[in-house]
Scaffold this active site. Structure first.
Site: not given
Ligand code: SAH
Length: 403
Positions: A192, A247, A214
């Protein structure tokens, strides 16, 4: 005797009596490994550390001085007291019964030595560096690192199937060892946009890398395509790593992929990742809980605005909570969400923070309040990915800013 090298052997101790004499630091280090091997451990010592005491009922403790008959019936003995005379007595009692015995104090007198050990994917590494414990530990560490980093690769599980791997918030240092191992074992990696990209450079040339960012646009269409992709490759005998940010089960559609695989009869393994919801605030110096400040934190997807007919969030109930609110995917709807929370009773002065691209080189941190959240995001032109933290923990972490 000592000019000969030791004869290495892997003792299979499950269900077999092992006697440990001594209840201090040495015993504390050895006993967990014995428990892990299934040994029936009896520890003899008039005093034991609290950590050892906590191992009951996994081991039996005899709180008294050692007597020779303690080693009776044992397959293996460890003399680990601080008293050389006692250790010598244990050693003699064991030797008289032809039971191998290690001595914590004097290896030259012992009939067995404890190697520096470690485990990696079902392989046990044991190093004996001729009674130089520091050298054997250092060597063991180097071997384990080499195994983890894939410098030595013979041990990787290459069973066909799908591994759902959480990659953490973005900094490649924040992936788990299991995630690294999974990548090193992959034939195909389906990654992703938010998965830590630096790690993809380390993939071997034979690995097929599919960049989901992509694929053709459209949420559900591309999810179906992803499901089909990972299932097809797995059914063709490949080991497929589905690599995502954070996660996979936190707003990551991981369970949809799991169900699709189950339906197709494809085996799935899960490697949990460090979710951005907790780790991004943490790296930005904001704890999601703090004693006396927040007794709960709530993680919410803000991809739909309050009042949207598909929304599953009860925003007025959230507004009534006192603890921390962590918003993901909420940049575009932050103003509407803040309005709903204030309308529901959260004071507009509630501290709030926005962390953009947390743990990554472009990280940006903005401190604001619930009332000013929407305007600040617009004024600064903040863009996803961002984590929004709302609650008094933000002020606890930044007392100067909120005076
Ligand atoms: N599964 C991921 C979340 C997926 S949803 C997890 O557990 O972290 C995607 C969202 O995660 C983004 O829109 C943002 O809100 C958040 N996100 C993920 N990585 C981030 C990062 N490095 N910095 C800030 N927000 C992040």
């Amino acid at each position: 005797m000592s000019e000969f090298p030791p004869y290495p052997s892997g003792l299979r101790l499950a269900g077999r009596r092992v006697v440990v004499v001594g209840g201090g630091n040495v015993a504390q280090r050895r006993v967990p490994v014995l428990i892990a091997s299934g040994a029936d451990v009896t520890l003899v010592s008039p005093v034991v550390t609290p950590a050892i005491e906590g191992l009951v009922p996994e081991i039996t403790i005899e709180l008294r001085e050692f007597v020779d008959s303690d080693v009776e019936g044992a397959w293996y003995v460890i003399a680990a007291t601080a008293n050389p005379e006692v250790n010598a007595r244990v050693s003699r009692a064991a030797e008289a019964r032809r039971i191998f015995c290690v001595r914590a104090d004097d290896a030259s007198e012992a009939t067995a030595w404890t190697p520096a050990t470690g485990r990696h994917e079902g392989v046990t590494v044991a190093v004996l560096a001729n009674r130089e414990p520091r050298k054997s530990a250092a060597m063991r560490d180097e071997i384990l690192v080499a195994l983890r980093e894939g410098v030595i690769t013979a041990t990787h599980d290459r069973t066909p199937g799908v591994v759902l791997v959480g990659g953490g918030p973005g900094d490649p240092e924040l992936v788990t060892i299991a995630a690294r191992n999974a990548l090193a074992s992959a034939d195909v990696v389906v990654a992703d946009r938010l998965a830590p990209r630096e790690l993809l450079d380390e993939l071997g040339p034979h690995v097929e890398l599919i960049d989901v960012a992509k694929l053709p646009r459209g949420r559900s269409a591309s999810q179906e395509e992803i499901n089909r992709l990972i299932i097809d490759r797995a059914l063709a005998g490949k080991r497929v790593v589905r690599f995502k940010g954070g996660d996979n089960f936190v707003f990551g559609r991981g369970y949809e992929e799991m169900l699709a695989c189950a339906e197709a009869g494809v085996p799935v393994t899960v490697v949990p990742g460090l979710t951005s919801a907790i780790s991004v605030p943490a790296r930005a110096g904001i704890p999601v809980t703090h004693r006396g400040v927040a007794h709960e934190f709530t993680v919410i997807s803000g991809h739909l605005p309050p009042g949207h007919r598909d929304s599953l969030v009860n925003w007025s109930a959230v507004a009534q909570l006192r603890g921390t609110v962590v918003l993901l995917m909420a940049v575009d709807n932050a103003a509407a969400i803040a309005t709903a929370l204030v309308a529901g009773g959260r004071p507009p002065g509630t501290p709030a923070a926005v962390v953009v691209e947390g743990t990554m080189p472009g990280e940006q941190r903005v401190l604001t309040t619930l009332g000013a959240l929407g305007a600040d995001i617009a004024a600064l032109g903040l863009r996803p990915p961002a984590i929004i933290v709302i609650g008094d923990v933000v002020a606890v972490a930044n007392p100067d800013h909120y005076g």
